[in-house]
Scaffold this motif. Structure first.
Motif, PDB file in Angstrom:
ATOM      1  N   ASN A  40      -5.288  -0.698   1.827  1.00 22.68           N
ATOM      2  CA  ASN A  40      -4.931  -1.754   0.891  1.00 22.68           C
ATOM      3  C   ASN A  40      -5.845  -1.585  -0.319  1.00 22.68           C
ATOM      4  O   ASN A  40      -7.016  -1.929  -0.269  1.00 22.68           O
ATOM      5  CB  ASN A  40      -5.132  -3.125   1.545  1.00 22.68           C
ATOM      6  CG  ASN A  40      -4.768  -4.271   0.614  1.00 22.68           C
ATOM      7  OD1 ASN A  40      -4.776  -4.123  -0.594  1.00 22.68           O
ATOM      8  ND2 ASN A  40      -4.458  -5.401   1.208  1.00 22.68           N
ATOM      9  N   THR A  41      -5.327  -1.008  -1.394  1.00 22.23           N
ATOM     10  CA  THR A  41      -6.186  -0.678  -2.525  1.00 22.23           C
ATOM     11  C   THR A  41      -6.762  -1.912  -3.202  1.00 22.23           C
ATOM     12  O   THR A  41      -7.775  -1.829  -3.887  1.00 22.23           O
ATOM     13  CB  THR A  41      -5.410   0.155  -3.564  1.00 22.23           C
ATOM     14  OG1 THR A  41      -4.226  -0.556  -3.944  1.00 22.23           O
ATOM     15  CG2 THR A  41      -5.047   1.509  -3.012  1.00 22.23           C
ATOM     16  N   ALA A  42      -6.137  -3.069  -3.013  1.00 24.51           N
ATOM     17  CA  ALA A  42      -6.671  -4.284  -3.621  1.00 24.51           C
ATOM     18  C   ALA A  42      -7.944  -4.733  -2.915  1.00 24.51           C
ATOM     19  O   ALA A  42      -8.939  -5.095  -3.535  1.00 24.51           O
ATOM     20  CB  ALA A  42      -5.621  -5.394  -3.583  1.00 24.51           C
ATOM     21  N   SER A  43      -7.939  -4.712  -1.588  1.00 22.67           N
ATOM     22  CA  SER A  43      -9.100  -5.184  -0.829  1.00 22.67           C
ATOM     23  C   SER A  43     -10.025  -4.052  -0.425  1.00 22.67           C
ATOM     24  O   SER A  43     -11.189  -4.269  -0.100  1.00 22.67           O
ATOM     25  CB  SER A  43      -8.633  -5.906   0.444  1.00 22.67           C
ATOM     26  OG  SER A  43      -8.047  -4.983   1.342  1.00 22.67           O
ATOM     27  N   GLY A  44      -9.507  -2.819  -0.420  1.00 19.28           N
ATOM     28  CA  GLY A  44     -10.323  -1.683  -0.011  1.00 19.28           C
ATOM     29  C   GLY A  44     -10.365  -1.478   1.489  1.00 19.28           C
ATOM     30  O   GLY A  44     -11.068  -0.597   1.965  1.00 19.28           O
ATOM     31  N   ALA A  45      -9.629  -2.260   2.265  1.00 14.57           N
ATOM     32  CA  ALA A  45      -9.614  -2.092   3.717  1.00 14.57           C
ATOM     33  C   ALA A  45      -8.838  -0.827   4.075  1.00 14.57           C
ATOM     34  O   ALA A  45      -7.728  -0.617   3.626  1.00 14.57           O
ATOM     35  CB  ALA A  45      -8.968  -3.306   4.380  1.00 14.57           C
ATOM     36  N   VAL A  46      -9.469   0.032   4.865  1.00 16.76           N
ATOM     37  CA  VAL A  46      -8.874   1.334   5.181  1.00 16.76           C
ATOM     38  C   VAL A  46      -8.430   1.361   6.638  1.00 16.76           C
ATOM     39  O   VAL A  46      -9.057   0.757   7.497  1.00 16.76           O
ATOM     40  CB  VAL A  46      -9.888   2.462   4.911  1.00 16.76           C
ATOM     41  CG1 VAL A  46      -9.239   3.826   5.040  1.00 16.76           C
ATOM     42  CG2 VAL A  46     -10.457   2.302   3.506  1.00 16.76           C
ATOM     43  N   PHE A  47      -7.362   2.084   6.941  1.00 15.98           N
ATOM     44  CA  PHE A  47      -6.798   2.016   8.276  1.00 15.98           C
ATOM     45  C   PHE A  47      -6.941   3.322   9.058  1.00 15.98           C
ATOM     46  O   PHE A  47      -7.916   3.535   9.738  1.00 15.98           O
ATOM     47  CB  PHE A  47      -5.336   1.570   8.182  1.00 15.98           C
ATOM     48  CG  PHE A  47      -5.178   0.247   7.489  1.00 15.98           C
ATOM     49  CD1 PHE A  47      -4.254   0.074   6.476  1.00 15.98           C
ATOM     50  CD2 PHE A  47      -5.990  -0.820   7.846  1.00 15.98           C
ATOM     51  CE1 PHE A  47      -4.122  -1.156   5.835  1.00 15.98           C
ATOM     52  CE2 PHE A  47      -5.857  -2.050   7.212  1.00 15.98           C
ATOM     53  CZ  PHE A  47      -4.923  -2.217   6.200  1.00 15.98           C
ATOM     54  N   ASN A  48      -6.030   4.276   8.943  1.00 18.51           N
ATOM     55  CA  ASN A  48      -6.048   5.428   9.847  1.00 18.51           C
ATOM     56  C   ASN A  48      -5.488   6.662   9.167  1.00 18.51           C
ATOM     57  O   ASN A  48      -4.517   6.586   8.418  1.00 18.51           O
ATOM     58  CB  ASN A  48      -5.230   5.114  11.109  1.00 18.51           C
ATOM     59  CG  ASN A  48      -5.388   6.181  12.161  1.00 18.51           C
ATOM     60  OD1 ASN A  48      -4.849   7.275  12.023  1.00 18.51           O
ATOM     61  ND2 ASN A  48      -6.133   5.888  13.198  1.00 18.51           N
ATOM     62  N   PHE A  49      -6.122   7.814   9.466  1.00 19.34           N
ATOM     63  CA  PHE A  49      -5.603   9.105   9.015  1.00 19.34           C
ATOM     64  C   PHE A  49      -6.132  10.182   9.948  1.00 19.34           C
ATOM     65  O   PHE A  49      -7.313  10.183  10.321  1.00 19.34           O
ATOM     66  CB  PHE A  49      -6.029   9.407   7.575  1.00 19.34           C
ATOM     67  CG  PHE A  49      -5.565  10.754   7.090  1.00 19.34           C
ATOM     68  CD1 PHE A  49      -4.236  10.982   6.786  1.00 19.34           C
ATOM     69  CD2 PHE A  49      -6.463  11.804   6.959  1.00 19.34           C
ATOM     70  CE1 PHE A  49      -3.804  12.230   6.353  1.00 19.34           C
ATOM     71  CE2 PHE A  49      -6.045  13.056   6.533  1.00 19.34           C
ATOM     72  CZ  PHE A  49      -4.704  13.266   6.226  1.00 19.34           C
ATOM     73  N   ALA A  50      -5.250  11.087  10.334  1.00 17.69           N
ATOM     74  CA  ALA A  50      -5.607  12.238  11.171  1.00 17.69           C
ATOM     75  C   ALA A  50      -6.320  11.826  12.454  1.00 17.69           C
ATOM     76  O   ALA A  50      -7.193  12.529  12.942  1.00 17.69           O
ATOM     77  CB  ALA A  50      -6.473  13.226  10.378  1.00 17.69           C
TER      78      ALA A  50
END
Length: 290
Positions: A190-200
């Motif tokens: 979420n680029t607004a909040s900066g919360a990052v989720f999952n990749f690879a």
């Protein structure tokens, strides 16, 4: 009227770990703390698995556990002068305003020390360290999605379980990935909040005070872990079952009704430790020099 210190201490404890903190996902061993120490037994070797065995009796291996005593680190805030504290402690908003600085300072220092402890000391099969290979910016090479995939491959090669892998991204690396492919990264964050989720296969979080490495790949260990010439920041990774934290006592000091200061002086101690459990399943992506 004496201060109700428990009210102030409880307020420091409240939401000490934000929802986005990587320390929320590690093993919490606070229940094992006794007198600001943890007594553990380092597990011996796991048993061997025999396939289609036809030799009996099966041998008996004795597991030898090693006793370990870990003393929690002491974190201390500088003091603050509080005006009319007996009124403030009954007004939530005012109390929160006074204590916010102490909580934030303790939060940053404990998390910074934890991040440094979780980052691997050297490149190995079980603790892979790789360098970034992207475009050059500000004298360094950017991180790429391929770098994260390479770290995944190294974790796979080390047979690190797929579940509960975490990659804690330095915000500069988050920016690199956004600039590389905004459309792809919108699916991860979420680029607004900066919360990052999952990749690879990595659950992704952010932390600004990630550890530093020297140009030779050696982890920077000077007090404070601040950057100096010849050091490069990293993003670091771990498996959640292989790192721990423990919270000990929070103690409040106060000097009430000081006639010179015309107020009450308060400060706080917190006991805390965070460290790898077996020094395996750790990793880092280090920004390489241009």
């Amino acid at each position: 009227m004496s201060l109700n210190k428990q009210v102030w201490i409880n307020q420091i404890k409240e939401k000490f770990y934000p929802d986005s903190s990587f320390l929320n996902v590690v093993k919490n061993m606070s229940a094992l703390v006794d007198n600001d120490k943890i007594n553990l037994a380092e597990a011996g070797l796991d048993p061997e698995v025999l396939i289609n065995n036809n030799t009996y009796p099966i041998r008996i291996d004795k597991r030898i556990d090693t006793s370990i005593t870990i003393e929690l680190d002491l974190f201390e805030t500088t003091n603050t002068i509080v005006r009319r504290p007996e009124v403030i402690e009954y007004a939530y908003d005012q109390l929160e305003s006074v204590l916010r600085g102490h909580r934030n300072s303790l939060r940053i220092k404990t998390a910074t020390k934890a991040a440094h402890a979780f980052a691997p000391a050297e490149d190995s099969v079980n603790t892979p360290i790789i360098e970034t290979n992207g475009e050059i910016t500000s004298g360094r090479k950017k991180i790429t999605f391929s770098d994260i995939i390479e770290l995944k491959r190294r974790f796979d090669d080390a047979d690190i379980p797929l579940e509960d892998r975490y990659l804690i991204l330095n915000p500069n690396h988050v920016t690199d990935l956004l600039e590389a492919d905004l459309k792809l990264f919108k699916n991860l964050t979420n680029t607004a909040s900066g919360a990052v989720f999952n990749f690879a296969g990595f659950n992704l979080l952010q932390f600004s005070k990630t550890p530093k490495y020297k140009k030779n790949g050696e982890k920077w260990v000077k007090a404070g872990f601040e950057a100096e010439d010849g050091t490069n920041f990293c993003s670091f990774a771990f498996h959640a079952d292989e790192v721990m934290r423990a919270d000990g006592e929070i103690h409040m000091y106060s000097k009430e009704n000081d006639p010179e200061q015309r107020g009450t002086i308060v400060g706080f101690d917190k006991r805390f430790i965070a460290m790898p459990i077996r020094n395996i399943a750790l990793g880092a992506i280090v920004s390489s020099n241009a």
